[in-house]
Scaffold this active site. Structure first.
Site, PDB file in Angstrom:
ATOM      1  N   HIS A 133     -60.502  20.970 -33.950  1.00 31.08           N
ATOM      2  CA  HIS A 133     -61.660  20.317 -34.798  1.00 31.08           C
ATOM      3  C   HIS A 133     -61.302  20.868 -36.115  1.00 31.08           C
ATOM      4  O   HIS A 133     -60.385  21.744 -36.397  1.00 31.08           O
ATOM      5  CB  HIS A 133     -63.060  21.587 -35.062  1.00 31.08           C
ATOM      6  CG  HIS A 133     -63.137  22.418 -34.727  1.00 31.08           C
ATOM      7  ND1 HIS A 133     -64.273  23.431 -34.911  1.00 31.08           N
ATOM      8  CD2 HIS A 133     -62.238  23.278 -34.693  1.00 31.08           C
ATOM      9  CE1 HIS A 133     -63.798  24.730 -34.895  1.00 31.08           C
ATOM     10  NE2 HIS A 133     -62.990  24.945 -34.497  1.00 31.08           N
ATOM     11  N   ASN A 134     -61.015  20.245 -37.301  1.00 34.69           N
ATOM     12  CA  ASN A 134     -60.407  20.139 -38.237  1.00 34.69           C
ATOM     13  C   ASN A 134     -59.311  20.283 -38.760  1.00 34.69           C
ATOM     14  O   ASN A 134     -58.542  20.458 -40.022  1.00 34.69           O
ATOM     15  CB  ASN A 134     -60.596  21.504 -39.235  1.00 34.69           C
ATOM     16  CG  ASN A 134     -62.080  21.935 -39.203  1.00 34.69           C
ATOM     17  OD1 ASN A 134     -63.493  20.978 -39.315  1.00 34.69           O
ATOM     18  ND2 ASN A 134     -62.317  22.991 -38.579  1.00 34.69           N
TER      19      ASN A 134
END
Lengths: 380, 380, 380
Positions: free
Chosen positions: A267-268
């Site tokens: 994620h990210n």
């Protein structure tokens, strides 16, 4: 054995070259006067191509494979054709197709045959697909059997959704994208135009985010992942690869990113344009990668790292700190016969001690042979 | 807790041994006169088996576990039974089943129980499956709910296709194969007889092939993958493993190949008969592997390599060059407490320099103690 | 861009804080008198949050990001708020929400927004799902389109089964669990309450068990896997992760275990409560892991190992022997520029020899400088 076109649908060589050469490479056919009329049903390698196939020589070191080649035609550079003629008295049984970039011409021919195959695929919306009333499908969208398209989804023109795909609520897919069978998009996932997503791909699963749970010692409290996934144009993602949704912001893949199979993007993460990763790579959360990076198979990246543009990482390398400077980086334990590995690996745990002992030996040596210089930096 | 047969369906011990021993191992029951009539509902480990289960001793070092064993019967070698009797005065609460190869007999018993379970599974074509009109299904084929079988597919006799599988156009599956739920075959994938394919398997996704795109600096042009996948007989492929289709020719797995979960086989690879790979292995494109190789978990292989027959690679090893000679090979950084690792790993970046310094120290030492021999080859 | 609530559904700041703070952290709003009435439609990072979003400062080193923060409100510790005020004359454009644990409060807010989103999801049994007559579904179970629930399955109250899931015969899922789209459970798999299983998860595929086949030299005979999978409460399993069924007993995951994406847990493994593993980890069969272990991404574990409680393994480490003592362990080859790696890696294969040469040099040095002590343990 690769699938070939039926003989009555195979194009003539000259017609095929003209249709496939969409970038204007320019190819000249050398050989018998009627060589351009040869019917070409598929592509084969130099070693295996038959009388209805075209082949290519992209690596000059494979010249000798031309001697036994049974293809109808061979694409090769003018200088390789001259080299062939210098070595052989008569004409070869294949037509020579002279081209400055045989490998690129091969790629274009392969695309032509693939477009031809795809043109024969089913069209329209299969009646068994489950599509929300408010989903917006543009013209020419194909939806395969037993696919699911949830509420608020937007699908661009010419998109193909394979059998058994699930497109989550509010997601979108740009024009002319191809989703093979059984691709999953969670809600809030946005894919650009001309994407190719392979079977088993999962985009938008929750990132791995937890905080210590104050109510139970040792337990983890989930941090709900509220961001989405945003993917640029011209991206290809291989089978069973996963890209997690962001915690707060989106996880982002730039334009032209190419991911092989079984890759995990945490994620990210933000992956720059045209970066390519071979299979089995893992990128932990919040790592940013520059443009045009090339990542070898099974390389692994820690979280919260930054890679610059044009960084190449060798396969099997674990990256645990930032790499800002372009170049190639490697960190792989060399393979050896097991017994040799055992002997040498046992020393790894003594390296710091060995360095110290070497230092002491150097001092002793210097004391024993006073006046002889030691020509290195001291380290410990 | 493993699923057991209902008591009224559990076979008697003597009957079970006879039915399961399809290779003629020969087992003798020792114990109470009616021991052969004991009802056996399942298999348990020595430590956990209950009064309706049979267990086995395959590793003589686990002899002591016989003391507390609560199984109805235990399979063991005659010599281990003698050793047990030498250590115990009375008869055990379990019947001894004497067998020269207890582990193999256990494998046969497990197969018997599994066949029994499978015999109770649903049969026929589920009405929700979507099957192309021109697909050819032989006798006794089972197709589970919501499976998709595309045009031109051929399915051999006795094949089971699990729920949600997708079989691409023109592919084929040999007789008596078992596809668990949610397996995907692209078009042009050919699987032999008696295959077992687990959920999430993807066969025939595009190989990872790109050429620099002449129209956009840094961008990649896709090389359409026109080959297929060809898989021999008696192959098992684990959950979420992927095997890519070839670029021009087929990707090939030989007879009896066993692949564990989450393995990636790149395009154009050729894997020899009876080669087995543990989970998480990656094999990059165009690599050829011999017969009877054994590959440990998470081993990784570069592309265009050749491995000979009977090569064993330890888990976690990265292979980046050919290995033609049979034997075991390893390349793994030894694990250590983090602080110790930090100290020693810091020296890795100085190894070439340390070797040079050692050479210098040797010279100094030789100069300082003239006449003393140095008993090694000089290297740098 | 993350999905936000529509303005008319966004809660007021004070109401949101009260509803989300389920653990009684206690938050105080500082700012304009009507700050508590600000409408909050979502969560943003300090750098990107807009006027309808709340943000948080959990890492004091990011203080400077407060200066340009465009959020409606920021959660921060009282001491960080004082530090901000000491650096700024006027009031910030955002309302300060004072809280002793901003990161935990953020986690609670994220959970609130996620619950709100989930409340809007479809309910009930989709008519296209295929559900066996004897499956038991408790109250409030949701089954998505084209899911398959086989015979004898038991589903607890409030469970959500996503589109295209397949739940094998005799399996069970505890109350309030969430299965995203396309999860596969084989037969005999038991999942506890409040589980979150992501797309592509496969639980209960056959473990990788073979014995040499006595009928064909080099061939492998399958050992049917008769155990199941048993998973505790509050477990989360990431996308495309696989957990194999046991050979004889069950494979077991304890309460509160958190597995990221693309992880492989082999047959017979037992993973202790609250152990967390980052993505791409592989655990070979019959390995036991203690409670509260933390496993970095792409770490790999051999089979039949034992790890104690509270063992932390760094990402990319291969573990090949037992680790019983709590602590952090690492084994990763350091990455370097490729040329430097080549020079140093070439020495790895000579380490045992170098150690021997060093020993000889030490002896020579000692002979040359008689009387000088050597202050280390001799090793070879």
């Amino acid at each position: 054995m690769p699938v070939l076109l039926a003989p009555d649908r195979a194009p003539a060589l000259s017609e095929l070259l003209r249709a496939a050469d969409t970038v204007g490479l320019g190819c000249g056919i050398t050989g018998a006067p009627d060589a351009g009329a040869l019917k070409i049903a598929g592509i084969g390698s130099l070693g295996s191509a038959g009388r209805s196939e075209i082949s290519f020589l992209s690596n000059p070191r494979l010249q000798s494979q031309l001697d036994d080649c049974g293809a109808a035609a061979v694409i090769l550079r003018p200088q390789d054709w001259e080299a062939y003629q210098a070595r052989h008295a008569g004409a070869p049984p294949w037509a020579a197709v002279l081209c400055p970039q045989p490998y690129l011409m091969y790629a274009l021919l392969a695309q032509w045959f693939d477009r031809h195959r795809q043109a024969g695929l089913p069209k329209g919306i299969h009646p068994s697909a489950v599509i929300a009333d408010d989903a917006e499908l543009a013209d020419g969208v194909h939806v395969g059997p037993l696919a699911v398209i949830e509420s608020g989804v937007r699908i661009g023109a010419g998109v193909r959704i394979g059998a058994g795909c699930v497109i989550g609520a509010g997601s979108s897919i740009g024009a002319d994208s191809l989703l093979h069978a059984r691709v999953t998009l969670y809600h809030g996932v946005h894919v650009g135009a001309r994407a190719i997503l392979h079977s088993g791909v999962v985009l938008g699963a929750d990132g791995f985010g937890f905080a210590p749970d104050p109510r139970t010692p040792g337990a983890w409290a989930k941090i709900a992942q509220l961001g989405g996934v945003r993917i640029g144009d011209d991206v290809e993602i291989g089978a069973n690869t996963t890209v997690d949704r962001g915690a707060v912001e989106d996880t982002v893949l730039g334009d032209g990113v190419k991911l092989d199979n079984q890759i995990m993007i945490g994620h990210n993460c933000r992956i720059g344009d045209h970066t390519a990763m071979a299979a089995c790579v893992g990128v932990a959360g919040s790592t940013t990668m520059g443009r045009r990076c090339v990542i070898g198979g099974a390389a692994m990246f820690g979280g919260h790292l930054t890679l610059g543009d044009d960084v190449h990482i060798s396969g099997g390398t674990a990256v645990t700190s930032d790499i800002l400077k372009a170049g190639r980086y490697t960190g792989v334990f060399p393979v050896a016969e097991h017994a040799a590995w055992q002997h040498n690996a046992a020393v790894i745990g003594q390296l710091a001690q060995l360095r110290k002992r070497l230092r002491a030996a150097e001092r002793q040596g210097a004391a024993g042979t006073a006046g002889q210089p030691t020509n290195h930096k001291q380290d410990a």
